[in-house]
Design a protein around this motif. Sequence first.
Motif, PDB file in Angstrom:
ATOM      1  N   ILE A 425      84.243  60.862  43.700  1.00 33.32           N
ATOM      2  CA  ILE A 425      83.010  60.328  44.301  1.00 33.32           C
ATOM      3  C   ILE A 425      81.801  61.144  43.840  1.00 33.32           C
ATOM      4  O   ILE A 425      80.775  60.594  43.419  1.00 33.32           O
ATOM      5  N   TYR A 450      84.765  52.431  36.989  1.00 26.10           N
ATOM      6  CA  TYR A 450      84.811  51.087  37.575  1.00 26.10           C
ATOM      7  C   TYR A 450      86.044  50.335  37.086  1.00 26.10           C
ATOM      8  O   TYR A 450      86.657  49.566  37.825  1.00 26.10           O
ATOM      9  N   ILE A 456      85.295  54.866  43.154  1.00 26.38           N
ATOM     10  CA  ILE A 456      84.497  53.684  43.469  1.00 26.38           C
ATOM     11  C   ILE A 456      85.400  52.455  43.388  1.00 26.38           C
ATOM     12  O   ILE A 456      86.471  52.511  42.773  1.00 26.38           O
ATOM     13  N   SER A 457      84.982  51.376  43.980  1.00 23.81           N
ATOM     14  CA  SER A 457      85.808  50.162  43.994  1.00 23.81           C
ATOM     15  C   SER A 457      86.008  49.636  42.565  1.00 23.81           C
ATOM     16  O   SER A 457      85.068  49.608  41.762  1.00 23.81           O
TER      17      SER A 457
END
Length: 540
Positions: A425, A450, A456-457
Amino acid sequence: MKTPLVALVLMPFWITVHKTEESLQNQKEKKISKEDTLNKSKRLTIQDSFSSQVGKETEKKEDKGHRFYQRSLKILKHSKSKKDKEKAHQLLVKAAEMGSQKAMEKLAADMLFGYNGPQNVKAAVSLYEILAEEGSHKGQTALGFLSSYGIGVEYNQAKALVYYTFASIGGNLISQMIMGYRYWLGISVPRSCEAALIYYSKVANFIATKLEKNEDMLVEKVKLMERAENLSFNTEFLDWDIHQYYKYLAERGDTQIQVYLGQLHLAGRKGLERDHAKAFYYFLKAANAGDAHGMAFLGKMHLEGSATVPQSNITALKYFKMAADKGNSVGLWGLGLLYFRGKGVPLNYSEAFKYFQKAAEKGFANAQFQLGVMYHKNAKLLHKDQIYPLALLLWKRAAKQGNIFARVKIGDYHFYGFGTKRDYITAAVHYNLAADQQSAQAMFNLAYMYEHGLGISKDIHLARRWYDLAAETSPDAFIPVFLAYIKLEVMHLLTDLQLLNLTGNWKLPALDRMLRLHWDMFVMIVIVMLLILLINGRQN
């Protein structure tokens, strides 16, 4: 009860006798006191005479030491041969032994950095400790510097701060600059712009007073509003009338304005066109007037080269050295860069390390970044468990000043867990900050995160977008982005078609984990196989 008559009769006699005895006792005490005073006076006279004689001998010894020191400097100034350097070194040692503080300071610096003789950090530290105890602000500054990086002494920021504080009180300009920088960013002290201003004002007032004493040099006090050098964006414009006023001051000989206008033309900021010829013109005027910043930027222009200014490592070295001799941070960084790359001088990492350290401690972001790189790459410099945290500390300082390369490195350290706990994060936060400053590397790293959902999602569409932005921002990113695209699309295709369900024990997550580590090699193999098939097809 009444007093007897005899007592009344004899009382005047007793009083007279008592007074007589008291008078004799007082006289005796006065005589003893007088003798003590005379003896004490004689002792003090002898002591003063001895102290005066010792003082005169000490002064005579120090004068002789100072003469040795001056002779040593004269030899070093006019001769560079090995034999003369050895002679100068011997004179310096004699001068130091005779108590010349300047000689001790010069000798300690020579031993620390290996000037004019063999390097001996341990002996330099011992000499600096003696100097610091005697109140030498140069000795205190040096110990602050060594404690700040753990060179020859224990790595201790608290001690470094104490040494810098005492040196600042003693009037050392370098320590005052360092203390101003530390209070400005809150390094080992509470962040305080007021305290930073006090320290910076001391340096500024000293320089202004020194310049004002030089009747040939014009001093103009102008407030400049300029952002940090490393920032990529600047939407502010310089008003036409202000620009004309600055040009007027520059032509009149204001070196500060000359350097300022040179920087604006060099970077094409504040609405001014990028013009290397004008930048060179202003820097040269400032340098000819003795301005260290002008010299440093001339060195930078010659190091990089352009259509206007020919690339020349030798000329860059000359200007960087001139600026560094005046204590300029850009000049020190430039010399470090030349030694680090072996440009114009023999490749010498020790020299590069030394110059980067000096510039970094004075708060120059580029030097802090380069020093962090050297700590990261060379495990021999410090104990292994100190390297990563120290490199991370330097990059944090540089990143606070807008250095995007340092910001990316901080993200890398959090991504891999170097010098800190692994934290995807935090890594993504730093990559985002660097991407805002147009770092193609940060954009590529965000795309990768990503793609795999790290911190992160997971979002394939955002991954594609960041890969596109990386390729648009830097042409150098085209090939890495192309390889990453192939791997991304192959995995996406396999997911959509669910082909792996037909292959028994193979699972997509397992394949993804395997490819995540060696995806570039996998893509390269696929490309090579396709090229071989293509060549064979043409031959047939």
